[in-house]
Enzyme design. Structure first.
Site, PDB file in Angstrom:
ATOM      1  N   ASP A  44     -36.121  42.154  -9.834  1.00  0.00           N
ATOM      2  CA  ASP A  44     -37.139  42.614 -10.627  1.00  0.00           C
ATOM      3  C   ASP A  44     -37.884  43.834  -9.661  1.00  0.00           C
ATOM      4  OD1 ASP A  44     -37.942  41.081  -8.049  1.00  0.00           O
ATOM      5  OD2 ASP A  44     -39.879  41.431  -8.652  1.00  0.00           O
ATOM      6  N   GLU A  84     -26.384  34.965  -4.244  1.00  0.00           N
ATOM      7  CA  GLU A  84     -27.299  35.839  -3.883  1.00  0.00           C
ATOM      8  C   GLU A  84     -27.266  37.040  -5.105  1.00  0.00           C
ATOM      9  OE1 GLU A  84     -30.253  36.972  -3.261  1.00  0.00           O
ATOM     10  OE2 GLU A  84     -30.528  36.964  -1.096  1.00  0.00           O
ATOM     11  N   ASP A  85     -28.425  37.772  -5.326  1.00  0.00           N
ATOM     12  CA  ASP A  85     -28.376  38.700  -6.410  1.00  0.00           C
ATOM     13  C   ASP A  85     -27.979  40.025  -5.583  1.00  0.00           C
ATOM     14  OD1 ASP A  85     -30.752  38.736  -4.703  1.00  0.00           O
ATOM     15  OD2 ASP A  85     -32.207  39.004  -6.424  1.00  0.00           O
ATOM     16  N   LYS A  91     -25.525  46.158  -0.911  1.00  0.00           N
ATOM     17  CA  LYS A  91     -25.841  47.470  -0.448  1.00  0.00           C
ATOM     18  C   LYS A  91     -25.651  47.792   0.808  1.00  0.00           C
ATOM     19  CE  LYS A  91     -30.239  48.348  -2.452  1.00  0.00           C
ATOM     20  NZ  LYS A  91     -31.784  48.536  -2.184  1.00  0.00           N
ATOM     21  N   LYS A 128     -35.973  34.053  -6.927  1.00  0.00           N
ATOM     22  CA  LYS A 128     -35.438  33.846  -8.185  1.00  0.00           C
ATOM     23  C   LYS A 128     -34.241  34.734  -8.628  1.00  0.00           C
ATOM     24  CE  LYS A 128     -40.363  33.516  -9.247  1.00  0.00           C
ATOM     25  NZ  LYS A 128     -41.469  34.103  -9.618  1.00  0.00           N
ATOM     26  N   ASP A 150     -29.218  43.459   0.986  1.00  0.00           N
ATOM     27  CA  ASP A 150     -29.408  44.836   1.586  1.00  0.00           C
ATOM     28  C   ASP A 150     -29.504  44.684   3.227  1.00  0.00           C
ATOM     29  OD1 ASP A 150     -30.918  47.107   1.922  1.00  0.00           O
ATOM     30  OD2 ASP A 150     -32.688  46.540   0.944  1.00  0.00           O
ATOM     31  N   ARG A 157     -36.211  41.444 -14.819  1.00  0.00           N
ATOM     32  CA  ARG A 157     -35.181  40.610 -14.253  1.00  0.00           C
ATOM     33  C   ARG A 157     -34.320  40.049 -15.527  1.00  0.00           C
ATOM     34  NH1 ARG A 157     -36.616  37.996  -9.451  1.00  0.00           N
ATOM     35  NH2 ARG A 157     -38.821  37.744  -9.010  1.00  0.00           N
ATOM     36  N   PHE A 217     -33.326  51.593  -5.235  1.00  0.00           N
ATOM     37  CA  PHE A 217     -33.709  50.404  -5.773  1.00  0.00           C
ATOM     38  C   PHE A 217     -33.362  50.001  -7.131  1.00  0.00           C
ATOM     39  CE2 PHE A 217     -37.090  47.532  -7.160  1.00  0.00           C
ATOM     40  CZ  PHE A 217     -37.430  46.538  -6.324  1.00  0.00           C
TER      41      PHE A 217
HETATM   42  P1  5GP Z   1     -32.193  41.639   2.574  1.00  0.00           P
HETATM   43  O1  5GP Z   1     -32.682  40.611   3.484  1.00  0.00           O
HETATM   44  O2  5GP Z   1     -30.901  41.656   2.411  1.00  0.00           O
HETATM   45  O3  5GP Z   1     -32.838  42.924   3.019  1.00  0.00           O
HETATM   46  O4  5GP Z   1     -32.952  41.523   1.192  1.00  0.00           O
HETATM   47  C1  5GP Z   1     -32.555  40.695   0.316  1.00  0.00           C
HETATM   48  C2  5GP Z   1     -33.441  40.520  -0.765  1.00  0.00           C
HETATM   49  O5  5GP Z   1     -34.312  41.435  -1.074  1.00  0.00           O
HETATM   50  C3  5GP Z   1     -32.978  40.437  -2.202  1.00  0.00           C
HETATM   51  O6  5GP Z   1     -32.531  39.009  -2.453  1.00  0.00           O
HETATM   52  C4  5GP Z   1     -33.697  40.960  -3.222  1.00  0.00           C
HETATM   53  O7  5GP Z   1     -34.689  40.147  -3.640  1.00  0.00           O
HETATM   54  C5  5GP Z   1     -34.397  41.869  -2.637  1.00  0.00           C
HETATM   55  N1  5GP Z   1     -33.759  43.401  -2.430  1.00  0.00           N
HETATM   56  C6  5GP Z   1     -33.109  44.303  -1.781  1.00  0.00           C
HETATM   57  N2  5GP Z   1     -32.945  45.222  -2.315  1.00  0.00           N
HETATM   58  C7  5GP Z   1     -33.171  45.050  -3.748  1.00  0.00           C
HETATM   59  C8  5GP Z   1     -33.348  46.075  -4.736  1.00  0.00           C
HETATM   60  O8  5GP Z   1     -32.496  47.277  -4.642  1.00  0.00           O
HETATM   61  N3  5GP Z   1     -33.852  45.872  -5.849  1.00  0.00           N
HETATM   62  C9  5GP Z   1     -34.474  44.644  -5.928  1.00  0.00           C
HETATM   63  N4  5GP Z   1     -35.118  44.331  -7.070  1.00  0.00           N
HETATM   64  N5  5GP Z   1     -34.446  43.821  -4.877  1.00  0.00           N
HETATM   65  C10 5GP Z   1     -33.885  44.112  -3.704  1.00  0.00           C
END
Ligand code: 5GP
Length: 176
Positions: A157, A97-98, A129, A42, A101, A163, A150
């Protein structure tokens, strides 16, 4: 008991200005073409709708839901909860994407869209990140780089809360 305090990391004005600039940049890059924007629900939805409003070439949109996160711990599994409604074959896909990470979620999805026959697949994220990265995923466009903390707001969220914040914040926990 712990109280959650949100400290502003990136203000509403900065986020709005950067998204406007990103929209102009992407419009130039895709001049004469159409963009098929894919939003990862979301979290990505707030960024996607704002970005789409700032893009001047024709856009179509589709949505996908995956799960890869529980609380504040990233897990390595990507589960498709809702697949796309339309085929990506022959389309210029821009995944929105938001936050990127570890990059695990996105590397799986980008490969999948290529295998499904997209003409091109690029990635645009609101937040990057880089310290958390464990994959060699290419982030084509990122509005902001953030530290390995975070973050919440603008679609992101903490246990489904925050959000709707119009800015990006960091949660701090206070003993009360
Ligand atoms: P990745 O697969 O790149 O580790 O993670 C991507 C997803 O992890 C993002 O779409 C998000 O939903 C969640 N995520 C990663 N870092 C954060 C953060 O600092 N805060 C929040 N709320 N979600 C995160």
């Amino acid at each position: 008991m712990k109280k959650e305090n949100i400290k502003v990391l990136i203000s509403e004005e900065e986020v709005d200005r950067k998204i406007r600039e990103m929209g102009e940049k992407i419009s130039r890059e895709y001049a004469g073409r159409e963009i098929h924007m894919i939003c990862v629900l979301k979290g990505g939805v707030f960024f996607m709708t704002e970005l789409a409003k700032r893009i001047s070439v024709p856009v179509s949109m589709d949505f996908m839901a995956v799960s890869s996160y529980e609380g504040t711990q990233s897990t390595s599994k990507v589960k498709i909860i809702k697949d796309l409604d339309e085929s990506v074959e022959g389309k210029d896909v821009l995944v929105v994407e938001d936050i990127v990470d570890t990059g695990r979620t996105l590397s799986v999805l980008l490969d999948m869209f290529r295998q499904r026959g997209a003409s091109s697949v690029k990635l645009c994220t609101l937040l990057d990140k880089p310290d958390g990265r464990v994959t060699d995923i290419q982030v084509d466009h990122a509005c902001f780089k953030v530290p390995d903390k975070f973050v919440v707001g603008y679609g992101l969220d903490y246990n489904q809360k925050y959000r709707n914040l119009p800015y990006i914040g960091v949660i701090e926990f206070e003993e009360v």
